[in-house]
Design a protein around this motif. Structure first.
Motif, mmCIF file in Angstrom:
data_model
loop_
_atom_site.group_PDB
_atom_site.id
_atom_site.type_symbol
_atom_site.label_atom_id
_atom_site.label_comp_id
_atom_site.label_asym_id
_atom_site.label_seq_id
_atom_site.Cartn_x
_atom_site.Cartn_y
_atom_site.Cartn_z
ATOM 1 N N LEU A 84 0.927 -1.285 -0.046
ATOM 2 C CA LEU A 84 -0.088 0.000 -0.007
ATOM 3 C C LEU A 84 0.917 1.150 0.024
ATOM 4 O O LEU A 84 2.143 1.216 0.687
ATOM 5 N N SER A 85 0.287 2.384 -0.669
ATOM 6 C CA SER A 85 1.100 3.519 -0.813
ATOM 7 C C SER A 85 0.231 4.651 -0.577
ATOM 8 O O SER A 85 -1.002 4.531 -0.737
ATOM 9 N N ARG A 86 0.918 5.738 -0.559
ATOM 10 C CA ARG A 86 0.188 7.053 -0.404
ATOM 11 C C ARG A 86 -1.095 7.256 -1.826
ATOM 12 O O ARG A 86 -0.469 6.995 -2.892
ATOM 13 N N GLY A 87 -2.049 7.790 -1.783
ATOM 14 C CA GLY A 87 -3.104 8.015 -2.723
ATOM 15 C C GLY A 87 -4.214 6.656 -2.571
ATOM 16 O O GLY A 87 -5.190 6.847 -3.080
ATOM 17 N N ASN A 88 -3.778 5.610 -1.943
ATOM 18 C CA ASN A 88 -4.903 4.491 -1.628
ATOM 19 C C ASN A 88 -5.509 5.044 -0.727
ATOM 20 O O ASN A 88 -5.618 5.778 0.395
ATOM 21 N N PRO A 89 -7.104 5.082 -1.092
ATOM 22 C CA PRO A 89 -8.233 5.471 -0.271
ATOM 23 C C PRO A 89 -8.316 4.984 1.102
ATOM 24 O O PRO A 89 -8.493 6.042 2.046
ATOM 25 N N GLU A 90 -7.818 3.854 1.514
ATOM 26 C CA GLU A 90 -7.872 3.526 2.837
ATOM 27 C C GLU A 90 -6.683 4.010 3.632
ATOM 28 O O GLU A 90 -6.755 4.167 4.772
ATOM 29 N N VAL A 91 -5.565 4.124 2.989
ATOM 30 C CA VAL A 91 -4.482 4.761 3.678
ATOM 31 C C VAL A 91 -4.757 6.039 3.963
ATOM 32 O O VAL A 91 -4.437 6.712 5.043
ATOM 33 N N GLU A 92 -5.117 6.851 3.214
ATOM 34 C CA GLU A 92 -5.576 8.123 3.253
ATOM 35 C C GLU A 92 -6.524 8.601 4.408
ATOM 36 O O GLU A 92 -6.337 9.235 5.008
ATOM 37 N N ALA A 93 -7.629 7.517 4.276
ATOM 38 C CA ALA A 93 -8.602 7.629 5.598
ATOM 39 C C ALA A 93 -7.908 7.281 7.077
ATOM 40 O O ALA A 93 -8.164 7.999 7.839
ATOM 41 N N VAL A 94 -6.893 6.551 6.810
ATOM 42 C CA VAL A 94 -6.346 6.105 8.273
ATOM 43 C C VAL A 94 -5.375 7.372 8.824
ATOM 44 O O VAL A 94 -5.612 7.944 9.691
ATOM 45 N N LEU A 95 -4.594 8.018 7.682
ATOM 46 C CA LEU A 95 -4.007 9.217 8.134
ATOM 47 C C LEU A 95 -5.010 10.412 8.539
ATOM 48 O O LEU A 95 -4.403 11.126 9.490
ATOM 49 N N LYS A 96 -5.896 10.491 7.683
ATOM 50 C CA LYS A 96 -6.931 11.561 7.983
ATOM 51 C C LYS A 96 -7.542 11.539 9.126
ATOM 52 O O LYS A 96 -7.879 12.437 10.034
ATOM 53 N N SER A 97 -8.020 10.460 9.693
ATOM 54 C CA SER A 97 -8.524 10.057 10.796
ATOM 55 C C SER A 97 -7.739 9.807 12.485
ATOM 56 O O SER A 97 -8.182 9.742 13.146
ATOM 57 N N ARG A 98 -6.313 10.054 11.894
ATOM 58 C CA ARG A 98 -5.338 9.926 13.070
ATOM 59 C C ARG A 98 -5.401 8.592 13.598
ATOM 60 O O ARG A 98 -4.914 8.777 14.820
ATOM 61 N N LEU A 99 -5.751 7.733 12.783
ATOM 62 C CA LEU A 99 -5.566 6.343 13.649
ATOM 63 C C LEU A 99 -4.379 5.922 13.795
ATOM 64 O O LEU A 99 -3.288 6.107 13.001
ATOM 65 N N PRO A 100 -3.919 5.338 15.201
ATOM 66 C CA PRO A 100 -2.702 4.517 15.385
ATOM 67 C C PRO A 100 -2.258 3.762 14.142
ATOM 68 O O PRO A 100 -3.267 2.726 13.797
ATOM 69 N N TYR A 101 -1.158 3.658 13.617
ATOM 70 C CA TYR A 101 -0.871 2.688 12.736
ATOM 71 C C TYR A 101 0.631 2.236 12.660
ATOM 72 O O TYR A 101 1.542 3.139 13.160
ATOM 73 N N VAL A 102 0.968 0.866 12.241
ATOM 74 C CA VAL A 102 2.310 0.364 12.279
ATOM 75 C C VAL A 102 2.381 -0.415 11.051
ATOM 76 O O VAL A 102 1.355 -0.998 10.495
ATOM 77 N N SER A 103 3.583 -0.837 10.837
ATOM 78 C CA SER A 103 3.919 -1.731 9.863
ATOM 79 C C SER A 103 3.720 -3.331 10.338
ATOM 80 O O SER A 103 3.793 -3.322 11.489
ATOM 81 N N GLY A 104 3.654 -4.275 9.184
ATOM 82 C CA GLY A 104 3.432 -5.603 9.811
ATOM 83 C C GLY A 104 4.813 -5.848 10.691
ATOM 84 O O GLY A 104 4.527 -6.652 11.667
ATOM 85 N N PRO A 105 5.909 -5.840 9.973
ATOM 86 C CA PRO A 105 7.268 -6.236 10.739
ATOM 87 C C PRO A 105 7.393 -5.622 12.122
ATOM 88 O O PRO A 105 7.732 -6.153 13.009
ATOM 89 N N GLN A 106 6.892 -4.213 12.393
ATOM 90 C CA GLN A 106 7.073 -3.651 13.473
ATOM 91 C C GLN A 106 6.229 -4.395 14.473
ATOM 92 O O GLN A 106 6.464 -4.573 15.644
ATOM 93 N N TRP A 107 4.917 -4.642 14.205
ATOM 94 C CA TRP A 107 3.835 -5.131 14.984
ATOM 95 C C TRP A 107 4.282 -6.584 15.455
ATOM 96 O O TRP A 107 4.324 -6.945 16.572
#
Length: 474
Positions: A84-107
């Motif tokens: 997934l990259s910037r411009g993906n509608p779900e990624v953009e929604a995560v960023l806009k809603s200020r949801l906590p997010y991590v990568s798979g390897p970090q989790w």
């Protein structure tokens, strides 16, 4: 709210939402999260079996397509896949809603690996098979390992599990980047106690400019292995030697066919179904003979790497060799999908010239009467960019006939590969045409090996169906 989004009553943990959940790595994370008691939902552009089935059976809610609505009800945390990259509608929604997010390897590194003895398997080729062998050796030794593997080990039937929380954890350590917001290789996050470096060639041309760039990432992995850990390195690998030359702070043990290696491989048969292992350690010399169902010298090297890593967890050579006899290769690694009228259809993940050559060499050596017919889809990012196209023709030398698939969207033509082929080759642009040509050409005793890192339009079942129809009408 996404239709049907409901969780089981016994879910007591966080609500995790995984974007890109049907990839092998992310789907495996979802299984681990469920085992930990979390409520898990996820979305992907392509939700289809077998991963969709595996996830649904685990009680994981799947949504097809990427949409802001997939984030309702609001999850506690979002895990974002590296596809997934910037411009993906779900990624953009995560960023806009200020949801906590991590990568798979970090989790994985923060929620699963702490307190575990981590064994990481890295390399351009053979990671899935080596990690599967290692997990099986530890399982047979009663250590109940956890694991996350980029395929489905048939001995376990799942691509990931927690295992005994006090036991070791085996992880397939991929050098691909982590996420759009973290361009380090995935494996840097895992901080292993034991690491296998099986081989190193140029790959992932979509994110790496050259081999030196990948070598730097491998050295980042070397940097985080503790001084009292173990670094198991394949011999006769110039790129790995350049990695070590940048600095190493962990004891290094070599494995391979070099006479000076601590773990030495001696092939007794061309098909590598039988080989000897000589361990030359400070405590003395051990020797054992392996008789197992896999073929190919590349798999013999995978086995010796896994035995060396298992020894770091106390598994003796004799015990490990005995356990190999019951090992089953992972799904999509020379996997027999079916046989009709004496013709076998085999599925293999090979998508790099070296892997293609190794697979065909092993099959050729273990095929006595019939022919090896190769059907190849150049699907990986590296292949689609044409970065290794000059090596493709030579990679099929051990086949008797090759059918190259020219998929839509491939920016370069396979015609030159066909013209330079050392064996009879044909270029085909439709799956139905491939099926017709291969089935017409095949005869009893032949082995059809389909090589792709994708689903290839269900070609395996289409081949088997066409062979069945021919057989019934004969």
């Amino acid at each position: 709210m996404a239709d049907g989004l409901a969780f089981r009553e016994f879910d007591t943990g966080m609500h995790l939402h995984i974007v890109g959940i049907c990839g092998t790595f992310m789907g495996s994370l979802a299984l681990l999260a469920r085992e930990l008691g979390h409520r898990v939902s996820g979305s992907d552009a392509n939700v289809y079996p077998p991963m969709s089935t595996q996830l649904s059976e685990a009680g994981i809610i799947l949504m097809e397509g990427y949409h802001a609505d997939n984030l309702m009800p609001r999850p506690d945390k979002v895990i974002i896949g590296n596809a997934l990259s910037r411009g993906n509608p779900e990624v953009e929604a995560v960023l806009k809603s200020r949801l906590p997010y991590v990568s798979g390897p970090q989790w994985l590194a923060e929620e699963v690996l702490p307190g575990r003895r981590v064994l990481a398997v890295a390399g351009t080729h053979g990671k899935t098979t080596t990690a599967s062998i290692l997990a099986w050796l530890l399982e047979k030794a009663g250590q109940s390992p956890g694991f996350l593997i980029g395929g489905v080990p048939r001995n376990f039937g799942v691509s990931a599990r927690l295992g005994d929380g006090a036991g070791p954890f085996v992880v397939e350590a991929d050098e691909y980047d982590t996420a759009f917001f973290d361009k380090r290789s995935k494996f840097v996050h895992y901080r292993p106690d034991v690491a296998i470096l099986g081989n190193l060639e140029f790959d992932h041309a979509d994110i790496f400019d050259d081999l030196a760039a990948i070598e730097r990432q491998f050295h980042h992995l070397v940097r985080v292995i503790p001084g009292d850990g173990a670094l198991l390195v394949a011999d006769r690998q110039p790129a790995l030697e350049r990695v070590l030359a940048q600095g190493v702070w962990t004891p290094v043990t070599r494995f391979g066919d070099d006479s000076n290696s601590t773990w030495r491989l001696v092939l007794d048969q061309e098909d590598a179904c039988r080989f000897r292992i000589i361990r030359q350690a400070a405590v003395g010399r051990e020797e054992a003979i392996v008789d197992w169902p896999l073929t190919g010298s590349h798999n013999a090297r995978n086995a010796i790497a896994a035995l060396a890593a298992a020894a770091e967890c106390g598994v003796g050579l004799a015990f490990g060799v005995d356990a190999l006899t019951s090992f089953e290769s992972p799904r999509r690694r020379q996997e027999l999908r079916g046989q009709v009228g004496g013709v076998q259809v085999i599925d293999d993940f090979a998508h790099h010239p070296t892997a293609i050559a190794a697979t065909l060499e092993g099959l050729r050596a273990s095929t006595s009467d019939g022919r090896v017919l190769a059907v190849i889809e150049p699907r990986s990012n590296t292949m689609r960019l044409g970065s290794l196209k000059e090596r493709l023709a030579a990679s099929v030398a051990c086949a008797d006939q090759v059918f190259w698939y020219q998929p839509e969207g491939l920016d370069w033509s396979l015609e030159a590969v066909v013209q330079q082929s050392p064996v009879p080759a044909r270029l085909v642009s439709s799956i139905d045409e491939i099926v017709s040509a291969v089935v017409t050409h095949a005869r009893s005793g032949d082995r059809i090996v389909v090589m792709s890192n994708g689903g290839f339009g269900g070609i395996h079942e289409k081949l088997l169906s066409a062979l069945e129809a021919r057989h019934e009408s004969a």
